[in-house]
Design a protein around this motif. Structure first.
Motif, PDB file in Angstrom:
ATOM      1  N   ALA A  54      46.831  33.991 -30.352  1.00 47.23           N
ATOM      2  CA  ALA A  54      46.095  32.762 -30.670  1.00 47.23           C
ATOM      3  C   ALA A  54      46.008  31.837 -29.461  1.00 47.23           C
ATOM      4  O   ALA A  54      45.163  30.945 -29.416  1.00 47.23           O
ATOM      5  CB  ALA A  54      46.750  32.040 -31.841  1.00 47.23           C
ATOM      6  N   ILE A  55      46.873  32.056 -28.489  1.00 51.22           N
ATOM      7  CA  ILE A  55      46.855  31.268 -27.259  1.00 51.22           C
ATOM      8  C   ILE A  55      46.069  32.025 -26.181  1.00 51.22           C
ATOM      9  O   ILE A  55      45.025  31.577 -25.716  1.00 51.22           O
ATOM     10  CB  ILE A  55      48.290  31.005 -26.763  1.00 51.22           C
ATOM     11  N   TYR A  56      46.574  33.167 -25.794  1.00 55.58           N
ATOM     12  CA  TYR A  56      46.038  33.908 -24.652  1.00 55.58           C
ATOM     13  C   TYR A  56      44.809  34.737 -25.002  1.00 55.58           C
ATOM     14  O   TYR A  56      44.191  35.315 -24.110  1.00 55.58           O
ATOM     15  CB  TYR A  56      47.136  34.774 -24.040  1.00 55.58           C
ATOM     16  N   GLY A  57      44.435  34.754 -26.267  1.00 51.44           N
ATOM     17  CA  GLY A  57      43.207  35.415 -26.684  1.00 51.44           C
ATOM     18  C   GLY A  57      42.064  34.436 -26.868  1.00 51.44           C
ATOM     19  O   GLY A  57      40.966  34.817 -27.258  1.00 51.44           O
ATOM     20  N   ASP A  58      42.307  33.185 -26.589  1.00 51.22           N
ATOM     21  CA  ASP A  58      41.309  32.133 -26.806  1.00 51.22           C
ATOM     22  C   ASP A  58      40.752  31.670 -25.466  1.00 51.22           C
ATOM     23  O   ASP A  58      41.495  31.161 -24.626  1.00 51.22           O
ATOM     24  CB  ASP A  58      41.962  30.970 -27.551  1.00 51.22           C
ATOM     25  N   GLU A  59      39.465  31.836 -25.303  1.00 49.03           N
ATOM     26  CA  GLU A  59      38.827  31.439 -24.040  1.00 49.03           C
ATOM     27  C   GLU A  59      38.986  29.952 -23.744  1.00 49.03           C
ATOM     28  O   GLU A  59      38.990  29.545 -22.580  1.00 49.03           O
ATOM     29  CB  GLU A  59      37.340  31.800 -24.031  1.00 49.03           C
ATOM     30  N   ARG A  60      39.140  29.111 -24.755  1.00 51.34           N
ATOM     31  CA  ARG A  60      39.349  27.677 -24.510  1.00 51.34           C
ATOM     32  C   ARG A  60      40.652  27.447 -23.740  1.00 51.34           C
ATOM     33  O   ARG A  60      40.802  26.428 -23.073  1.00 51.34           O
ATOM     34  CB  ARG A  60      39.373  26.902 -25.827  1.00 51.34           C
ATOM     35  N   VAL A  61      41.581  28.386 -23.824  1.00 54.20           N
ATOM     36  CA  VAL A  61      42.842  28.311 -23.082  1.00 54.20           C
ATOM     37  C   VAL A  61      42.710  29.034 -21.749  1.00 54.20           C
ATOM     38  O   VAL A  61      42.995  28.474 -20.687  1.00 54.20           O
ATOM     39  CB  VAL A  61      44.004  28.918 -23.906  1.00 54.20           C
ATOM     40  N   THR A  62      42.296  30.293 -21.782  1.00 55.18           N
ATOM     41  CA  THR A  62      42.328  31.123 -20.569  1.00 55.18           C
ATOM     42  C   THR A  62      41.364  30.655 -19.490  1.00 55.18           C
ATOM     43  O   THR A  62      41.601  30.919 -18.313  1.00 55.18           O
ATOM     44  CB  THR A  62      42.051  32.602 -20.906  1.00 55.18           C
TER      45      THR A  62
END
Length: 176
Positions: free
Chosen positions: A24-32
């Motif tokens: 949910a963190i590292y699979g979200d482009e808004r984060v990466t």
């Protein structure tokens, strides 16, 4: 690896069982999209589990490393934080933080980052820590400042990117 406690959070080593929540963190482009170096979003739980295993097995000796950030009251994984060697992989340590978008706006990144920096300086003998922030990442810059880091300029020294550079020194902690 050590577990670090703050008022609302537990900063602990990553575990294989964290893979689905970590996605949910590292699979979200808004984060990466904000990570430096650039990191493609993780596409599935299997790939996330592999990345967590790499972080667990090939990590640098403390105080460097990757940690999970968990809410103390619910045991919910809300993010990741790390102290990472900046290229050319000698000397400079970067404080990095990533939160699941659902956890944005609650001060968790600043709380986790501050706790990790204090631990690294008091227990790990670290004298200074940097944060590199992309110029258009206002949230990242604000978080660095809430941690107590000062903006020291722009640099292209790291990751072949133009980045804003923030720093906190052990000396600075006595005034916060």
């Amino acid at each position: 690896m050590t577990t670090i406690d703050s008022e609302r959070l537990v900063i602990r080593p990553w575990e294989d069982e964290d893979a689905a929540d970590a996605l949910a963190i590292y699979g979200d482009e808004r984060v990466t999209r904000w990570l430096s170096p650039v990191m493609s979003r993780v596409t599935d739980v299997t790939a996330m589990r592999s990345l967590l295993q790499i972080w667990q097995e090939n990590g640098d000796p403390a105080p460097a490393g990757h940690w999970a950030v968990v809410r103390r009251d619910t045991s919910q994984l809300v993010g990741g934080v790390g102290l990472l060697h900046l290229p050319p992989w000698q000397g400079d340590l970067e404080l990095a933080w990533q939160l699941a978008p659902a956890a944005w706006g609650h001060g968790y990144a600043a709380e986790a980052g501050s706790a990790l920096v204090r631990w690294a300086m008091h227990e790990g003998g670290v004298e200074e820590v940097f944060a590199v922030v992309r110029p258009d990442n206002a949230r990242g810059a604000a978080t660095a400042q809430r941690i107590g880091m000062e903006w020291i300029g722009e640099t292209d020294k790291y990751h072949d990117l133009n980045l804003h550079l923030y720093r906190i020194r052990h000396y600075d902690l006595s005034y916060r």
